[in-house]
Design a protein around this motif. Structure first.
Motif, PDB file in Angstrom:
ATOM      1  N   UNK B   3     -36.901 -12.495 -18.733  1.00 52.63           N
ATOM      2  CA  UNK B   3     -35.838 -11.704 -18.924  1.00 52.63           C
ATOM      3  C   UNK B   3     -35.167 -12.007 -17.466  1.00 52.63           C
ATOM      4  N   UNK B   4     -35.673 -12.030 -16.468  1.00 49.68           N
ATOM      5  CA  UNK B   4     -35.124 -12.390 -15.003  1.00 49.68           C
ATOM      6  C   UNK B   4     -34.560 -13.746 -15.131  1.00 49.68           C
ATOM      7  N   UNK B   7     -31.339 -13.660 -17.331  1.00 48.88           N
ATOM      8  CA  UNK B   7     -30.189 -13.005 -16.582  1.00 48.88           C
ATOM      9  C   UNK B   7     -29.583 -13.988 -15.338  1.00 48.88           C
ATOM     10  N   UNK B   8     -30.515 -14.649 -14.745  1.00 44.55           N
ATOM     11  CA  UNK B   8     -29.848 -15.450 -13.879  1.00 44.55           C
ATOM     12  C   UNK B   8     -29.258 -16.624 -14.531  1.00 44.55           C
ATOM     13  N   UNK B 308     -30.985 -23.507  -6.490  1.00 49.15           N
ATOM     14  CA  UNK B 308     -31.100 -22.488  -5.787  1.00 49.15           C
ATOM     15  C   UNK B 308     -32.143 -21.332  -6.668  1.00 49.15           C
ATOM     16  N   UNK B 312     -35.600 -19.528  -5.761  1.00 41.68           N
ATOM     17  CA  UNK B 312     -35.820 -17.902  -5.866  1.00 41.68           C
ATOM     18  C   UNK B 312     -37.079 -17.982  -6.779  1.00 41.68           C
ATOM     19  N   UNK B 324     -41.401  -8.754 -10.769  1.00 42.64           N
ATOM     20  CA  UNK B 324     -40.316  -8.713 -11.774  1.00 42.64           C
ATOM     21  C   UNK B 324     -40.247  -7.910 -12.846  1.00 42.64           C
TER      22      UNK B 324
END
Lengths: 344, 325
Positions: B3-4, B7-8, B308, B312, B324
């Motif tokens: 999900x992270x 979203x990113x 980038x 992360x 997370x």
């Protein structure tokens, strides 16, 4: 669900904070130093050397942080030597007319492309111009750009960082996202486009470089302000009715000066290097104004027939930047004795 | 985690859109799109006009922007104004060349940087540490374009002359020798060695200092004392417990640096005539070839954004203290 980037940034901020707090507190109180020095073999607070403590015990009780920093700086041999060399380079380029009997644009068609000799220390170029003279005059522009960019970038960066750190919240978030944006753009490409927009003059180059050198100061200063804003002296200033502006610039700024000076010193080195790259690629300061970068650009196609035209401007850049970097390292050790050996 | 990432990725769409506006504006502000034809002395005013109309240069800027964006997204990047070739294959070729050069330089710098930094941290203030520190200072202070010119001179001219060779040991420009067809590993490497050295000098300096600082921090940590107290061998303590943790911050840095390869090798590629992204940009810029510049900038921006994100994610994966979901 905690956000990873936020978490990451929080951790970074904590680190910066820890560092900033360290640099505020690790300069031990003079009283402690004196007290420890009175007892032979006493455990000294970390970051204090014996000699300094002895000096303090021997009667020099009042020493400002600046004096302490200067004493520590003097111990950094490379930085001291670099300081002397840099001063010689600066004086040399300022006093260029006294050191050479030629002018930087004076051509002599009878002696083109001559190797180094007693008449022409660094040889001559295609038009018979004296390369030593041109390196001296080139140094004026290169050094001017380096220092001007560092000063302007420091003012911009420190202001942005101070505001972000002091106010926090959405303003901090916004300013830091902008900082990240500036940090992640392909640096050289943007500088090239910028110089195409503004032009190739000295002032244009200074403006363009300054616009892309403030981010490091901003981050450092933000970290310091973030950790400092809950301190008693800030509280006291607020209670006595000082305005935010006064607190930011008059109360807190002096406490952040150490790291700011270090960061701006390193910015001088980076700016000199970047200017030379930009001029070398033909997008920076243009001939006939000589800079170390465009001297190298001129000499590029003559490398085989006149290697001295390549050698000397490059060495000038290398030595100058190396000196500035060493001075920056010495200053860091002087202001932040705990962080010693973690330089660069 | 999934999900992270999602979203990113969704969040990067507006970032890309804003970047595309900036890219379009910057390119238009810095290049004269009809320079190519205007420099042709035989072009009549009428022809210039038709040329501009063909390229849609007289349409309102917003319409031009949307038109370009639509084409870019659907993969139609247009043709170069100068070479008349399709832009997409040209950029892909250049990108691959840059990635080969940059990738090789990254591998070399990482290996050297980590080894030097590790050894320095374990032998703090030793002679080696002192030399490595001085070396790092010199590396960081070196104008790399100057270093490249000196290397070209030494390897391309002097060494060949002194050794009395007919062909140089390593080449100072291009990718392959003229006349070689197909893939020759040795010939290719002979062309890559000098650019890789030039690219690595500064990066080795940065990585070794970074590794040294990171390792010194780890060496003071409690978990390392625990590892020793458990009776583990020093080698295991240092390498498995120490180094692996010290590498975490460097990994992030490497990911960011790899993302910068797409647009970051301008100096080295120009000096060594290496046909990568950097030299493509300088060439296109010199000729005012704006369709190439537009696509070039977008590709570079996409690279930076993607790496980038990777940086992360790597940080999160490697450091279990960050969770997370």
């Amino acid at each position: 669900m905690p956000d990873a980037t936020e978490e990451f940034q929080r951790r970074q901020a904590l680190k910066e904070e820890a560092k900033a707090e360290g640099s505020l507190h690790d300069i031990p109180l003079q009283r402690e130093v004196a007290a420890a020095a009175d007892v032979p073999g006493a455990q000294l607070p970390p970051g204090v050397d014996r000699e300094l403590a002895d000096a303090a015990g021997a009667g020099i009780v009042i020493a400002s942080q600046r004096e302490l920093a200067w004493r520590r700086f003097k111990k950094h041999k490379a930085a001291m030597v670099s300081g002397v060399v840099l001063i010689i380079i600066i004086i040399g380029s300022l006093a260029a007319p006294l050191l050479t009997s030629y002018t930087f644009s004076e051509t002599d068609v009878t002696s083109p492309l001559q190797g180094p000799s007693m008449k022409h220390y660094f040889g001559t170029d295609t038009l018979g111009r004296d390369a030593f003279t041109r390196v001296l005059y080139g140094g004026r522009i290169s050094l001017l750009v380096g220092f001007a960019v560092a000063i302007i970038a420091t003012v911009i960066g420190a202001t942005i960082g101070a505001i972000a750190g002091y106010y926090g919240g959405w303003l901090d978030n916004l300013l830091m996202r902008v900082t990240d944006l500036f940090l992640s753009v392909p640096f050289l490409v943007v500088l090239i486009l910028g110089s195409l927009l503004l032009g190739p003059g000295v002032l244009d180059t200074v403006i363009i470089l300054s616009l892309f050198f403030w981010m490091y100061d901003a981050r450092i200063v933000r970290g310091i302000y973030l950790s400092m804003k809950e301190k008693e002296f800030v509280e006291a200033a607020r209670a006595s009715g000082a305005s935010n502006r006064r607190i930011i610039f008059r109360e807190m700024l002096p406490n952040a000066m150490g790291p700011i000076i270090v960061a701006s010193t390193l910015a001088v080195a980076a700016a000199i290097l970047t200017e030379s790259v930009l001029s070398f690629l033909g997008y920076g300061i243009q001939p006939p104004t000589p800079t170390w970068g465009n001297l190298l650009d001129d000499a590029r196609n003559l490398a085989v027939s006149a290697p001295w035209l390549i050698l000397f401007p490059g060495i000038a850049i290398l030595i100058t930047v190396l000196c500035v970097n060493y001075i920056g390292d010495g200053l860091r050790d002087a202001f932040d004795p705990q962080g010693q050996g973690k330089s660069l | 985690m999934g999900r992270y990432v999602l979203r990113r990725l969704i969040f990067s769409i507006p970032v890309l859109l804003i970047s595309s506006v900036l890219v379009f504006t910057a390119t238009r502000a810095t290049t004269d799109p009809s320079a190519a034809i205007r420099e042709n002395p035989r072009a009549t005013a009428e022809q210039v006009q038709r040329y501009r109309a063909d390229l849609g240069l007289d349409d309102p800027p917003l319409q031009q922007y949307l038109h370009w964006l639509g084409d870019f997204v659907t993969g139609d990047w247009g043709t170069s104004l100068i070479s008349n070739r399709e832009i997409r294959p040209e950029i892909i070729d250049a990108l691959l060349n840059s990635l080969v050069l940059g990738g090789l330089a990254t591998v070399v710098s990482l290996t050297l940087g980590i080894s030097i930094g590790l050894y320095s941290s374990l032998h703090k203030y030793s002679k080696f540490d002192y030399i490595a520190t001085t070396g790092a200072f010199v590396g960081l202070s070196m104008p790399i374009f100057w270093f490249a010119l000196i290397l070209q001179l030494v390897f391309g001219v002097y060494l060949t002359r002194w050794l009395g060779l007919t062909t140089p040991i390593v080449y100072t420009s291009g990718v392959t020798s003229p006349g070689t067809d197909g893939f020759h590993l040795v010939d290719r490497l002979q062309h890559l060695i000098l650019p890789v050295i030039v690219l690595s000098v500064q990066v080795v300096a940065v990585y070794s200092r970074y590794m040294r600082a990171s390792m010194l921090e780890v060496l003071q940590s409690d978990y390392l004392r625990t590892a020793r107290a458990k009776g583990l061998r020093e080698r295991v303590v240092v390498l498995r417990h120490g180094m692996r943790n010290a590498l975490i911050p460097i990994t992030t840095q490497v990911a960011l640096d790899v993302g910068a390869i797409a647009g970051g090798l301008i100096i080295t590629e120009t000096i060594f005539d290496y046909p990568g992204m950097g030299s493509l940009f300088i060439e296109a810029q010199g000729y005012g070839d704006y369709p190439v510049i537009l696509s070039w900038l977008m590709v570079t921006v996409i690279f930076v954004i993607v790496f980038n994100l990777i940086a992360d994610l790597l940080y999160a994966v490697l450091d279990p203290r960050i969770r997370y979901a």
